[in-house]
Design an enzyme around this catalytic site. Sequence first.
Site, mmCIF file in Angstrom:
data_model
loop_
_atom_site.group_PDB
_atom_site.id
_atom_site.type_symbol
_atom_site.label_atom_id
_atom_site.label_comp_id
_atom_site.label_asym_id
_atom_site.label_seq_id
_atom_site.Cartn_x
_atom_site.Cartn_y
_atom_site.Cartn_z
ATOM 1 N N SER A 201 0.810 -1.220 0.000
ATOM 2 C CA SER A 201 0.000 0.000 0.000
ATOM 3 C C SER A 201 0.842 1.269 0.000
ATOM 4 C CB SER A 201 -0.936 0.002 1.215
ATOM 5 O OG SER A 201 -0.195 -0.057 2.422
ATOM 6 N N GLY A 249 8.849 -10.681 0.946
ATOM 7 C CA GLY A 249 8.563 -9.970 2.187
ATOM 8 C C GLY A 249 9.200 -10.651 3.379
ATOM 9 N N GLU A 271 10.639 -15.091 -1.418
ATOM 10 C CA GLU A 271 11.915 -14.456 -1.090
ATOM 11 C C GLU A 271 11.716 -13.676 0.191
ATOM 12 O OE1 GLU A 271 14.290 -10.796 -2.249
ATOM 13 O OE2 GLU A 271 14.651 -12.163 -3.916
#
Length: 534
Positions: A201, A249, A271
């Site tokens: 976001s 993340g 990842e």
Amino acid sequence: MSDQHLGTSDLRDPDTDPTAAYALEPGYVRSLTDGVLATTGRTEPTYAPVNGQPLGMVPQSSTGDVAEAFERARRAQRAWARTSLAERSAILLRLHDLVLDRQAEIMDLICWESGKARKHAFDEPLHIALTARYYARTGEEHLATQRVPGLVPGLTRVDVNRVPKGVVGIISPWNYPFTLALCDGIPALMAGNAVVAKPDSQTMLTALLGKRLLEDAGFPRDLWQVVAGPGGEIGTAIVERADYVCFTGSTATGRIIAQKCADRLIGCSLELGGKNPILVLRDADLDRAAEGAVRASFSNAGQLCVSTERMFVADQVYDRFVEKLVARTQAMRLEPGIDWGSDMGSLTSRQQLETVTAHVEDARAQGARVLTGGRARPDLGPFYYEPTILEGVTPEMTCFGTETFGPVVSLYRFGDEADAVARANAGDYGLNASIYTRDTARGRVLAREVKCGTVNINEAFGATFASIASPMGGMRESGLGRRQGAEGIHRYTEAQSVATQRLVRLSPMLGMSDETFAKVMTANLRLLNKLGWK
């Protein structure tokens, strides 16, 4: 600024305030946010980290919007899967040129939304152009039907097809908002899939510019769907519907996604975090090592999955190396804005600033020495923090083993290379490492002992990151699967074997008993082995 695309209505007076930003033209923002599939009527602002002011409002999606996104994507994918590899390649090559042509616009938006220095923003269009070109040029090699040896030479033909998974769900982070929004989806499209993407976001506008460029290059509009909203709600809805999930993340979130994918028996690539080491050996070129260490530690203010947070330096060169490293770090220019000239930009959020500050203050309170840096710079912008080098970090300190994800690196001496490798391998992560040595053959031998998915010799991270033919990903808790290379596209396909049998059947014939059939097959196996048949 790219005035063809971005507006210049002042939020603050740039002549009197060095942290002043410019608003994006509302029409430009709306043209990007039209790419979000959202019917809730809710919007959320996206902010410029350099000064904390809003850049625009992003429509928010519901779980119903996610369901609709998958419906649209599935319809588009069925048609797309019938397009030729040559046509897909041609579109990717147009994307390559578009990204290079519009790199100024891309970098402007990256700088506004992420706060990074322009020199680091350039890495993103560069990486996407390289990725598009690589998969365009190698798509046939990776995806064309392959003939493999059959059971009976000349009588058994086996073809292996690469069939697209269907719709890939991509959940991308904020730290590289352009490249990580697109680089995993490019091979998915080349393999004949559609994509439903949920960018972070904080950096939605940059990801939406990526979607626009895909469409401008010629990809069908519904083939790449974008939804927006909280990860726990919208991200979960994607995982519940996708045929394959790609996530970049935190390790904690990666575990949750892996469990949900396992429940559905679908694949995923992850990842995740890293606590990446550099080894500076006694024969290293110290000027080259110091230059690389600065890039490895402070590119994008340390907010890079493969950036260095631990540095192991041979006793014989430790003092000379540290002197060079500190001098280079102190010479770095920290300047707000989106123009060329700054060596490091802002952290992206208050949360990142608080984490970095807490790690440094915890280390300082427990006896670590700050060789340079070690403080926030609110005079430059709300989330700026100086590039920081620590010495004397011990296991009791938070930053010893926990990922900081900021411009902080810790130095350690070593006397024995085996001990250095063991210490580099300590902990749960294994994403990226660097080794500096004039004996590159020796460096490659040591690299095999380092438990990291990528190892760079005499380079910070760029050699593996920008070599798209090489797979990239983590070992241990740094992730599953690989992006880039053959593995980066094969993950989005199902291997389908089609065997065509001619003349003889694979069972007893002409009144032959089962026992005789077994003897004949045994004799044939012995013969084929002597002939070297695979």
